[in-house]
Write a protein that holds these residues in place. Structure first.
Motif, short mmCIF file in Angstrom:
data_model
loop_
_atom_site.label_atom_id
_atom_site.label_comp_id
_atom_site.label_asym_id
_atom_site.label_seq_id
_atom_site.Cartn_x
_atom_site.Cartn_y
_atom_site.Cartn_z
N ALA A 175 0.83 -1.20 0.00
CA ALA A 175 0.00 0.00 0.00
C ALA A 175 0.87 1.25 0.00
CB ALA A 175 -0.93 0.00 1.20
N ARG A 176 0.38 2.26 -0.69
CA ARG A 176 0.98 3.59 -0.68
C ARG A 176 -0.12 4.56 -0.27
NH1 ARG A 176 4.63 1.05 -0.21
NH2 ARG A 176 6.48 0.78 -1.49
N SER A 177 -0.19 4.83 1.03
CA SER A 177 -1.30 5.61 1.58
C SER A 177 -1.07 7.10 1.36
CB SER A 177 -1.47 5.30 3.07
OG SER A 177 -1.72 3.93 3.26
N GLY A 212 -3.71 0.05 5.19
CA GLY A 212 -3.10 -0.73 4.12
C GLY A 212 -4.10 -0.89 2.99
N PRO A 213 -4.32 -2.13 2.51
CA PRO A 213 -3.61 -3.33 2.93
C PRO A 213 -2.44 -3.66 2.00
CG PRO A 213 -5.48 -3.95 1.60
CD PRO A 213 -5.45 -2.44 1.62
N ASN A 214 -1.46 -4.39 2.52
CA ASN A 214 -0.50 -5.05 1.66
C ASN A 214 -1.13 -6.39 1.27
OD1 ASN A 214 1.30 -2.94 2.16
ND2 ASN A 214 2.16 -3.99 3.93
N PHE A 215 -1.18 -6.69 0.00
CA PHE A 215 -1.91 -7.89 -0.39
C PHE A 215 -1.20 -8.66 -1.50
CE2 PHE A 215 -3.47 -4.65 -3.29
CZ PHE A 215 -3.63 -5.33 -4.50
N ARG A 216 -1.61 -9.92 -1.65
CA ARG A 216 -1.12 -10.79 -2.71
C ARG A 216 -2.26 -11.06 -3.69
NH1 ARG A 216 -0.13 -15.01 0.13
NH2 ARG A 216 2.07 -14.52 0.51
N MET A 217 -1.99 -10.87 -4.96
CA MET A 217 -2.96 -11.19 -6.01
C MET A 217 -2.44 -12.42 -6.74
SD MET A 217 -5.80 -9.61 -6.87
CE MET A 217 -6.87 -9.01 -8.18
N GLY A 270 -4.39 -11.25 2.27
CA GLY A 270 -3.61 -10.33 3.09
C GLY A 270 -4.41 -9.21 3.71
N VAL A 271 -5.72 -9.17 3.46
CA VAL A 271 -6.52 -8.09 4.02
C VAL A 271 -6.89 -8.39 5.47
CG1 VAL A 271 -7.43 -7.35 1.81
CG2 VAL A 271 -8.60 -9.15 3.06
N TYR A 272 -7.30 -7.35 6.19
CA TYR A 272 -7.49 -7.45 7.64
C TYR A 272 -8.63 -8.41 7.99
CZ TYR A 272 -8.25 -6.07 12.48
OH TYR A 272 -8.40 -6.07 13.84
N GLY A 273 -8.35 -9.28 8.98
CA GLY A 273 -9.36 -10.22 9.46
C GLY A 273 -9.53 -11.42 8.57
N ASP A 328 -3.69 3.64 -4.19
CA ASP A 328 -2.47 3.30 -4.91
C ASP A 328 -1.68 2.21 -4.20
OD1 ASP A 328 -2.89 5.26 -6.89
OD2 ASP A 328 -2.13 6.81 -5.54
N PHE A 329 -1.01 1.38 -5.01
CA PHE A 329 -0.16 0.31 -4.51
C PHE A 329 1.08 0.21 -5.38
CE2 PHE A 329 -4.54 -0.66 -3.53
CZ PHE A 329 -4.50 -1.07 -2.21
N GLN A 330 2.13 -0.41 -4.83
CA GLN A 330 3.38 -0.58 -5.56
C GLN A 330 3.81 -2.04 -5.50
OE1 GLN A 330 6.75 1.72 -4.12
NE2 GLN A 330 7.60 1.88 -6.19
#
Length: 321
Positions: A60-62, A120-125, A143-146, A238-240
């Motif tokens: 994530a790029r907050s 976030g989230p930092n996630f895997r696709m 990778g999302v919360y919960g 946005d994400f990187q």
């Protein structure tokens, strides 16, 4: 010229015009009927589109709404950027963040309407393939919360009927469109758009555009909610790309405990009916109306009205003393 001599020429021009018309109409018919027949006379199955690959590890790029996303919530009464109706404002004004301390609320994951916003989230696709045919059928978003992990079906299956089960992640289908992954999500549980009580109903429909530019990913989210929103809510995130990342399971293994033992049994934290959350507007020195999520305040045309109200504020304050 005799009638006998004109006949063949007229016939030739008519045949040429007919063939030209057929050549022009054929592509239009083909577009209107995508399930075109194959050479054998059988309907050709539409292949799964894979020209919008967004698989990978994304961080994530907050850069937007940092206070809301990184600092785990925003101020009561801050509904800026939302096209809320009166029902939504009333709900949010009486919502208290202390409700998250209830035993029944501590282990809830983030709802789908909010899940990609923060924190976030930092996630895997990851791509999902059929175990037999090995054909690509879905994306798995982890990778999302919960552990509210999402499945995005790419095999053309329809959405379930309205009476089907509603879940925290909803039911998502995807398609490729001009290099973008377009995801439509329905059947989402009752949730929120922002962590200060802005509600989201079960009738909401969410459309997301996953737009990849090399190592950068932008998710453009459009949410329609006939219960609480007067217009479509549009937000970007946005994400990187981060190949070295290995997302875990944030929120996995919740521990539920009595956080405030003094509350009587059955108590639900809330603000009394009729409460007006004015502190946010007063702190920033802006008109209360401008913080209340009226749809007109989302557009540049609202600026002259805002300037006028702000110019009148000191005079009103002086006159009331």
């Amino acid at each position: 010229m005799s009638q006998a001599l004109r006949g063949p020429a007229t016939l030739g021009r008519g045949l040429t015009a007919f063939l030209l018309l057929g050549a022009l109409v054929a592509p239009v018919v083909a577009q209107q009927n995508p399930a075109a027949t194959s050479a054998g006379g059988q309907a050709a199955a539409a292949p799964v589109q894979t020209n919008c690959d967004v698989s990978g590890e994304w961080s994530a790029r907050s850069r937007e709404d940092t206070e809301d996303r990184v600092l785990l919530g925003t101020n009561p009464g801050d509904y800026t950027g939302f096209p809320l109706n009166d029902a939504a404002r009333q709900f949010a004004d009486h919502w208290s963040a202390s409700i998250l301390s209830l035993l029944t609320q501590q282990a809830l994951p983030h709802p789908a309407q909010y899940i990609m916003r923060g924190p976030g989230p930092n996630f895997r696709m990851a791509k999902v393939t059929d175990p037999v045919s090995r054909q690509f059928v879905a994306y798995r978003l982890d990778g999302v919360y919960g552990r509210n992990d999402r499945t995005i079906w790419m095999d053309g299956r329809p959405h379930p009927p309205a009476y089907a089960e509603y879940t925290w992640d909803g039911f998502s289908t995807g398609r490729c469109e001009r290099g973008m992954l377009v995801v439509t999500t329905t059947h989402m549980k009752y949730g929120y758009h922002r962590r200060n009580g802005v509600p989201a109903s079960v009738k909401a429909t969410m459309t997301e555009y996953f737009i990849r530019h090399g190592t950068e990913l932008t998710i453009m989210q459009f949410t329609e909610d006939p219960v609480y929103l007067e217009e479509i809510l549009a937000r970007t995130t946005d994400f990187q790309l981060n190949p070295g990342q290995n997302v875990a399971a944030p929120g996995f293994g919740f521990e539920i405990a009595d956080e405030i033992a003094s509350w009587p049994e059955g108590y639900v934290p809330h603000w009394p009916l009729g409460t007006k959350q004015t502190e946010f507007a007063q702190t920033l020195g802006i008109p209360y109306e401008a913080s209340q999520g009226f749809k007109e305040a989302m557009y540049p045309e609202y600026l002259p009205k805002l300037r006028k109200m702000m110019a009148e504020m000191p005079a009103k304050q002086t006159g009331s003393r």
